[in-house]
Design a protein around this motif. Sequence first.
Motif, PDB file in Angstrom:
ATOM      1  N   LEU A   1      -4.450  -3.911   8.540  1.00  0.00           N
ATOM      2  CA  LEU A   1      -5.259  -2.752   8.924  1.00  0.00           C
ATOM      3  C   LEU A   1      -4.313  -1.588   9.178  1.00  0.00           C
ATOM      4  O   LEU A   1      -3.222  -1.792   9.720  1.00  0.00           O
ATOM      5  CB  LEU A   1      -6.063  -3.063  10.199  1.00  0.00           C
ATOM      6  CG  LEU A   1      -6.941  -4.315  10.183  1.00  0.00           C
ATOM      7  CD1 LEU A   1      -7.676  -4.459  11.520  1.00  0.00           C
ATOM      8  CD2 LEU A   1      -7.941  -4.265   9.039  1.00  0.00           C
TER       9      LEU A   1
ATOM     10  N   SER B   1      -3.128   1.554   2.042  1.00  0.00           N
ATOM     11  CA  SER B   1      -4.175   0.565   1.720  1.00  0.00           C
ATOM     12  C   SER B   1      -4.570   0.648   0.251  1.00  0.00           C
ATOM     13  O   SER B   1      -4.866  -0.371  -0.374  1.00  0.00           O
ATOM     14  CB  SER B   1      -5.396   0.728   2.634  1.00  0.00           C
ATOM     15  OG  SER B   1      -6.050   1.938   2.379  1.00  0.00           O
TER      16      SER B   1
ATOM     17  N   LEU C   1      -8.429   2.364   8.513  1.00  0.00           N
ATOM     18  CA  LEU C   1      -9.498   2.545   9.495  1.00  0.00           C
ATOM     19  C   LEU C   1      -9.903   4.010   9.654  1.00  0.00           C
ATOM     20  O   LEU C   1     -10.700   4.343  10.518  1.00  0.00           O
ATOM     21  CB  LEU C   1      -9.033   1.983  10.854  1.00  0.00           C
ATOM     22  CG  LEU C   1      -8.606   0.514  10.828  1.00  0.00           C
ATOM     23  CD1 LEU C   1      -8.140   0.075  12.207  1.00  0.00           C
ATOM     24  CD2 LEU C   1      -9.738  -0.384  10.340  1.00  0.00           C
TER      25      LEU C   1
ATOM     26  N   VAL D   1     -10.729  -2.283  15.063  1.00  0.00           N
ATOM     27  CA  VAL D   1      -9.761  -3.385  15.131  1.00  0.00           C
ATOM     28  C   VAL D   1     -10.405  -4.595  15.807  1.00  0.00           C
ATOM     29  O   VAL D   1     -10.262  -5.729  15.332  1.00  0.00           O
ATOM     30  CB  VAL D   1      -8.479  -2.961  15.893  1.00  0.00           C
ATOM     31  CG1 VAL D   1      -7.591  -4.170  16.160  1.00  0.00           C
ATOM     32  CG2 VAL D   1      -7.712  -1.897  15.109  1.00  0.00           C
TER      33      VAL D   1
END
Length: 198
Positions: free
Chosen positions: A45, A60, A79, A103
């Motif tokens: 993440l 990502s 995120l 998270v």
Amino acid sequence: MIDNIKANFTESIQTKIAASEMLPESIEKAAMMMVEALIRGNKILSCGNGGSAGDAQHFSSEMLNRYERDRPSLPAIALSTDTSTLTSIANDYSYDEIFAKQVRALGQSGDILLAISTSGNSRNVIAAMEAALSRDMTIVALTGKDGGEMAGFLSEHDVEIRVPSNRTARIQEVHLLVIHNLCECIDDSLFPADHADS
Ligand SMILES: O=C(CO)[C@@H](O)[C@H](O)[C@H](O)[C@H](O)COP(=O)(O)O
Ligand SMILES: [Zn+2]
């Protein structure tokens, strides 16, 4: 203007030279943590604000799609991308919670949080780190300046990659180089290149 532009190039080059002497070991450690997590079936993440949100997404996308060569997709989630989630958490709770709440929902034991902040002091990134620890995740922190509060938050299980500069823009420019190094290390470890291609 021309002088300032040239000075920015020079400062960026000098920051990268200093970083090339100080950061390779911590970049290698972070890459190995990520490789081991991916081999276990875990995911990465990533989060950050402003330019660092872009960096989180840049990382990502290179995991989910590819970096320099064809290979299977790798599991990663930035995120900072889901505006409905981000705006509702900020509206109903607080801006500090926009990453932490995600998270707590998505993070699983063994996952890694790539936490990006040039100052090391962004409250929402620090809250995401707290949430990651509550989920038994480990943290790779990209920082700068004096590492800020993030630096004091890390344990020996985590790794901080701190760019030796006090200027946000210069730090971000090195963060991107660090991210590309992480991608290359991951690809070379998981999918060694055929020598005929290199
Ligand atoms: O890109 C830039 C400056 O180059 C800005 O958008 C910058 O990322 C924002 O001011 C951030 O809020 C700074 O946060 P941080 O790096 O201190 O965590
Ligand atoms: Zn910027």
